[in-house]
Design a protein around this motif. Structure first.
Motif, mmCIF file in Angstrom:
data_model
loop_
_atom_site.group_PDB
_atom_site.id
_atom_site.type_symbol
_atom_site.label_atom_id
_atom_site.label_comp_id
_atom_site.label_asym_id
_atom_site.label_seq_id
_atom_site.Cartn_x
_atom_site.Cartn_y
_atom_site.Cartn_z
ATOM 1 N N ILE A 131 16.512 -35.592 -34.867
ATOM 2 C CA ILE A 131 15.084 -35.872 -34.740
ATOM 3 C C ILE A 131 14.785 -36.465 -33.364
ATOM 4 O O ILE A 131 13.787 -36.153 -32.731
ATOM 5 N N LEU A 132 15.687 -37.347 -32.901
ATOM 6 C CA LEU A 132 15.421 -38.043 -31.642
ATOM 7 C C LEU A 132 15.843 -37.255 -30.413
ATOM 8 O O LEU A 132 15.534 -37.639 -29.290
ATOM 9 N N GLU A 133 16.520 -36.115 -30.660
ATOM 10 C CA GLU A 133 17.001 -35.302 -29.530
ATOM 11 C C GLU A 133 15.861 -34.921 -28.598
ATOM 12 O O GLU A 133 14.797 -34.526 -29.046
ATOM 13 N N ASN A 134 16.105 -34.979 -27.329
ATOM 14 C CA ASN A 134 15.104 -34.583 -26.322
ATOM 15 C C ASN A 134 13.859 -35.429 -26.336
ATOM 16 O O ASN A 134 12.856 -35.073 -25.734
ATOM 17 N N ARG A 135 13.885 -36.526 -27.079
ATOM 18 C CA ARG A 135 12.674 -37.341 -27.106
ATOM 19 C C ARG A 135 12.930 -38.733 -26.557
ATOM 20 O O ARG A 135 12.078 -39.610 -26.644
ATOM 21 N N CYS A 136 14.111 -38.921 -25.972
ATOM 22 C CA CYS A 136 14.472 -40.237 -25.464
ATOM 23 C C CYS A 136 13.474 -40.687 -24.400
ATOM 24 O O CYS A 136 13.087 -39.909 -23.543
ATOM 25 N N SER A 137 13.085 -41.946 -24.468
ATOM 26 C CA SER A 137 12.157 -42.542 -23.493
ATOM 27 C C SER A 137 10.834 -41.806 -23.379
ATOM 28 O O SER A 137 10.250 -41.755 -22.304
ATOM 29 N N GLN A 138 10.376 -41.224 -24.464
ATOM 30 C CA GLN A 138 9.053 -40.570 -24.444
ATOM 31 C C GLN A 138 8.162 -41.244 -25.475
ATOM 32 O O GLN A 138 8.048 -40.764 -26.602
ATOM 33 N N PRO A 139 7.522 -42.343 -25.090
ATOM 34 C CA PRO A 139 6.708 -43.089 -26.062
ATOM 35 C C PRO A 139 5.618 -42.243 -26.719
ATOM 36 O O PRO A 139 5.248 -42.506 -27.859
ATOM 37 N N GLN A 140 5.109 -41.214 -26.019
ATOM 38 C CA GLN A 140 4.004 -40.443 -26.596
ATOM 39 C C GLN A 140 4.455 -39.608 -27.783
ATOM 40 O O GLN A 140 3.646 -39.096 -28.527
ATOM 41 N N GLN A 141 5.773 -39.486 -27.976
ATOM 42 C CA GLN A 141 6.279 -38.705 -29.095
ATOM 43 C C GLN A 141 6.396 -39.531 -30.378
ATOM 44 O O GLN A 141 6.861 -39.028 -31.407
#
Lengths: 160, 231, 616
Positions: free
Chosen positions: A9-19
């Motif tokens: 779920i968290l893949e490719n979403r690191c450090s992207q608060p808008q996600q």
């Protein structure tokens, strides 16, 4: 096992608060609710203060902070359904299950929710059970529906 | 290098610093606009709606909160029309009916001209002004507090309902809270709430100089920005 | 499928699709939107496909599954072309007969035809259905011809030709001028002139701009946007593409409420297919680059407000912010953002293709074009209705809607959702027009129209809306949070027999305060249901207060159910149905209701077949 799912779920979403909302939606869909551990992990990975994750999880109706029952009954309480007697559906299922909207039965079989309009207004009153839409409901039909779910669970338990 | 813009508040021509709010400018110039959630040094969120003013654009008067309205060249503002006074009074009435057990709220009510409360009293201990949340986030950068929940369930809470270890117990949230000072005659028990009009005398002074700040005692109660800035 | 790179490519492709159609003998169209599915249309589709295959028709007879067509109560609808035969309320069991009689032999099956409730006549052709004929279905009518999961259907009806036209030599300013001349106003409720909004966004400072489609349709009773997004998603994509070119944006978002899973999935498929064909991404028809992402809501009505929606897109709680600086200047990520509603975007390709003058020729002076309304409640024909602005409420409710249901007189219509108001039957000659309805105390809003009859209590309706708004309010500002709470307190007092006369003036005073001082449009319009019902139905409020009487028999504290022992046969149906176990009685002897346990839900009265239970 669940850790791997979580990483996906968290893949490719690191450090992207808008996600944040999309991530929490995936967590909700996968695990059925959003746990404290999940919120803490999401806060770290996305770089969002933990109070913000907690706020978002509490703000939106789609998120549940407690595990839900095996079957979710959603009664539509939109205007068109209201005018056609939706409050009676709620009365019926409250009486049947003994819980209020937002709660889960003690045997974890049912969670009752109410929603403010599903957009199927011409077919009201509408009840959704486990994702399936039931149009033109009456308290009688709803009672039978709940009974059929209970019956099915009994049969599954008997087979097991 | 500060830029100035010319605005008019209640007929007075004022040279305002670009980038400041109408509320800050008015208070700077001694024009009294009641407020509650505004606190000097913290961002403005426009939550209490007490600082409403009329912003005249193309001959039409728009009611808007002065704390979130930034000054602009040629802006015309009225803070004291009958309509504004009536609306402000109604908002203050809602506040005091909800949380009467605070000197700050009682003072705001008197200052805004509330003479009767037409709703049954509740006895909440938080008016959701957000001062605590903002001071924790903006002054201390700790973000240990936040608004949790929606609508009538909105309340101030810690993450997961527990004080986090990164809260340093600085107590600034408590110092800045308008609910911590009980009304002068003492705390009110549930069921025994009332509108305290003891400081109405202060209002007479304020009424005789409409719009002008008279450093009233009421201002001390609700931690008026002018009083806070003055120290 | 190689990308379509020029207008010529597109035209050639469209011609090839038209040629393919000639090879098809017969087209079977089955409506399959959310309503259709709920009524069982997917099973009808399966049955049809298997029946056609086993009869050797596959290949010569095409089955097209479309989105919502608007005639919701008649779902599942099966239309057979070229004869244009219209079958309604079709079940999977009817399918073999349809194939053997209608498809094979062109014979009409009487029992599946629509019966006109006004004349009793059976109607064969879809084009003769009075419900459709009285409408002007320029937008909704397209759903009939399109399988939302197949971009070729959209191209075949002229899709993406507006985009191609714009990208082959029209300037952004010219596009904006065309939209301005058309008179298109926002269809989400605000009614702001669209061309003006686009111009403001174009002129806003900044080179990073966004366009957003607001598909968070939260008004209870409104589902027009769902039908357009589910049934014709490419229309929105094309509209947003044209808009993005006009304002100078390269990224767009469609924010869909998560209660619309089918709309989300159809829109996602549409985006994938549009990318494949070269309508999205880099190098669109050689002139533009633009990407669209779908973001889901998470269950908050307030996220339909533009600033709250943008906060939600940024991953935050959906709380509105003051709009002293408009979102066209500082919107998403504080950049210039052009946000429009689903129906607004969907109208754009039509205007570009058919011209601003065509659009402006419909409607009234201030409200141009057509509007889709969701006509629901106590009326015979419920569903989606598209008419020119300026059509009267009477035409919509009585001529198209078929008038009262169950013979009970229609009392009022609620328009504009929770931000709107209730208009009494005496006002039904009013034309539907932004300014007219607003002056009357309601609003066009997003298009929800709930019809109410003598069985509806207007005080209960006001209470319903205030309770809804209180549930959905973000809670930030005092007049909304506390104001709604107090309004609900007062309305509850009135509906439970504790009302006082001075509370009516208090409701009006509080309502006026909320209208002027709340931070966002949710709060500013929240008092409308109360203010409009006070204006037109004050006598209902007064009788609740003075006489503790609810004429519609709805307010539970003011009514009582009783069983007439003369009519009661002791069948026990009510006893079984009562959720509170408040009814007792022996078999075949008159039953009794225990008033202490009775919650006045009315379920017993519904199940009684002997009319033995009444409200007093």
């Amino acid at each position: 096992m669940s850790e791997n799912v979580f990483e996906t779920i968290l893949e490719n979403r690191c450090s992207q608060p808008q996600q944040l909302i999309e991530v929490l939606q995936d967590v909700q869909e996968t695990f059925g609710y959003i746990s404290e551990e999940a919120m803490t992990a999401v806060s770290k990975e996305l770089g969002v203060p933990v109070i913000e994750v907690y706020r978002v999880a509490n703000y939106y109706k789609a998120f549940s902070l407690a595990p839900r029952g095996r079957h979710v009954i959603t009664v539509c309480m939109g205007t068109a359904c209201h005018v056609r007697g939706a409050p009676r559906m709620l009365d019926e299922v409250r009486g049947q299950l003994g819980i209020e909207p937002g709660q889960t039965t003690s045997d974890k079989m049912f969670t009752l929710e109410r929603v403010n309009c599903l957009g199927a207004c011409a077919l009201g009153p509408v009840v959704v059970l486990d994702g399936k839409y039931y149009p033109g409901m009456t308290p009688n039909k709803l009672r039978k529906l709940v009974q059929s779910v209970r019956q099915a669970e009994k049969e599954v338990a008997a087979d097991a | 290098m500060q830029e100035y813009v010319n605005i008019t508040i209640d007929g007075a021509k004022i040279s305002a610093i670009r980038g400041t709010s109408v509320l800050d400018t008015a208070m700077e110039y001694g024009i009294c606009i009641p407020h509650l959630c505004h606190y000097p040094g913290l961002s403005d969120i426009g939550a209490c709606r007490l600082c409403i003013v009329e912003h005249i654009v193309n001959g039409k008067a728009k009611v808007t909160a002065s704390c979130t309205l930034n000054v602009a060249e040629g802006m015309v503002i009225r803070t004291d029309t009958d309509r504004i006074k009536r609306l402000r009074r109604n908002i203050a009435e809602l506040l005091v009916a909800q949380a009467p057990n605070s000197r700050a709220i009682q003072d705001v009510a008197v200052r805004c001209g509330v003479k009767q409360v037409r709703y049954p009293f509740h006895n909440d201990n938080c008016v959701l002004c957000g001062r605590c949340v903002r001071v924790c986030a903006e002054m201390w950068q700790a973000k240990a507090l936040g608004f949790v929940g929606r609508g009538k369930d909105r309340h101030v809470d810690f993450p997961f309902g527990r004080k986090p270890d990164f809260c340093k117990s600085c107590n600034t949230c408590i110092d800045i809270c308008p609910m911590t000072i009980t009304p002068c005659p003492g705390p009110m028990k549930t069921g025994e709430e009332y509108l305290c009009l003891a400081c109405e005398g202060q209002l007479i002074m304020a009424d005789s100089l409409p719009g002008a700040c008279v450093w009233c005692d009421l201002g001390k109660g609700f931690q008026c920005a002018r009083q806070v800035q003055a120290g | 499928m190689p990308k379509l790179k020029t207008l010529k490519d597109l035209t050639k492709f469209r011609e090839s699709l038209a040629a393919q159609k000639e090879d098809v003998d017969c087209m079977v169209t089955i409506s399959g939107g959310t309503c259709g599915n709920a009524s069982g249309s997917l099973k009808v589709v399966e049955a049809m496909q298997s029946e056609l295959a086993s009869n050797g028709f596959a290949g010569r007879v095409h089955v097209r599954v479309t989105g919502c067509q608007g005639f919701c109560e008649q779902e599942p609808i099966v239309t057979i072309d070229p004869a244009n035969i219209f079958y309604c309320r079709v079940s999977p069991d009817d399918v073999p007969e349809i194939v053997s009689e209608t498809i094979r032999k062109n014979q009409v099956i009487e029992r599946l035809l629509y019966t006109d409730p006004a004349t009793g006549e059976k109607i064969t052709k879809e084009t003769d259905i009075p419900f459709y004929r009285a409408q002007d279905r320029v937008l909704l009518g397209l759903n009939r011809k399109i399988d939302p999961c197949n971009i070729e259907d959209y191209i075949a009806v002229g899709g993406y030709s507006a985009l191609a036209k714009v990208l082959s030599g029209v300037t952004a300013e010219q596009v904006i001028q065309e939209i301005k001349s058309s008179g298109l106003r926002g269809r989400g409720g605000g009614g702001y002139p669209t061309g003006q909004k686009w111009q403001q966004c174009r002129e806003a400072a900044g080179d990073e701009k966004y366009v957003i489609c607001n598909a968070d349709e939260g008004d209870p009773g409104a589902y027009m946007d769902r039908s357009v997004l589910e049934g014709n998603p490419h229309a929105i994509l094309e509209g947003m593409l044209i808009g993005s070119y006009a304002v100078g944006a390269n990224k767009g978002y469609i924010y869909v409420r998560n209660e619309y899973p089918l709309a989300v999935s159809n829109a996602r498929k549409a985006i994938e297919q549009a990318k494949l064909f070269g309508f999205l991404g880099d190098d669109i028809l050689g002139r533009h680059f633009f990407d669209i992402e779908i973001m889901r809501g998470a269950g908050a009505f307030v996220c339909g407000e533009s600033t709250a929606l943008m906060a939600s897109l940024e991953g935050k709680v959906g709380e509105p912010r003051p709009k002293d600086v408009h979102t066209v200047q500082e919107g998403l990520w504080n950049k210039p953002t052009c946000l429009n509603n689903v129906e607004t975007w969907a109208n754009v390709p039509l205007i570009i293709n058919k011209g601003a003058a065509w659009f402006a020729s419909k409607g009234t002076k201030g409200s141009k074009g057509t509007k889709i309304f969701a006509l629901t409640g106590r009326v015979k024909n419920t569903g989606l209705v598209e008419v020119a602005m300026g059509t009267s409420l009477r035409t919509i409710i009585h001529s198209i809607g078929g008038g009262p249901n169950d013979g009970v007189a229609i009392k009022a219509v609620q328009t504009g959702g929770p931000s709107g108001g209730c208009l009494p039957a005496e006002k039904f000659d009013l034309p539907v027009d932004f300014e007219t309805l607003a002056e009357a105390g309601s609003m066009v809003g997003s298009g929800g129209m709930v019809v109410m009859d003598e069985r509806t209590c207007m005080v209960d309706v006001a209470k319903y809306f205030i309770a809804f708004l209180q549930d959905e309010s973000c809670g930030k500002c005092v007049p909304c949070r506390l104001g709604l709470g107090r309004m609900l307190e007062i309305l509850t007092d009135i509906t439970e027999g504790r009302g006082k006369p001075e509370q009516l003036d208090l409701l009006e005073d509080l309502g006026e305060t909320m209208t002027h001082t709340c931070l966002c449009a949710l709060g500013k319009t929240a008092a409308n249901p109360v203010l409009s019902t006070l204006r037109y139905f004050r006598q209902e409020y007064e009788s609740h207060i003075q006489d503790k009487y609810c004429s519609a028999g709805v307010c539970r504290e003011l009514i009582q159910y009783s069983i007439d022992p003369n009519n009661c046969t002791g069948c026990g149906a009510c006893l079984k149905a009562c959720p509170n176990k408040a009814i007792t009685g022996e078999s075949e002897k008159p039953h009794r209701i225990n008033q202490d346990l009775c919650s006045r839900c009315g379920i017993c009265k519904d199940v009684c077949k002997f009319e033995a239970i009444s409200i007093c």
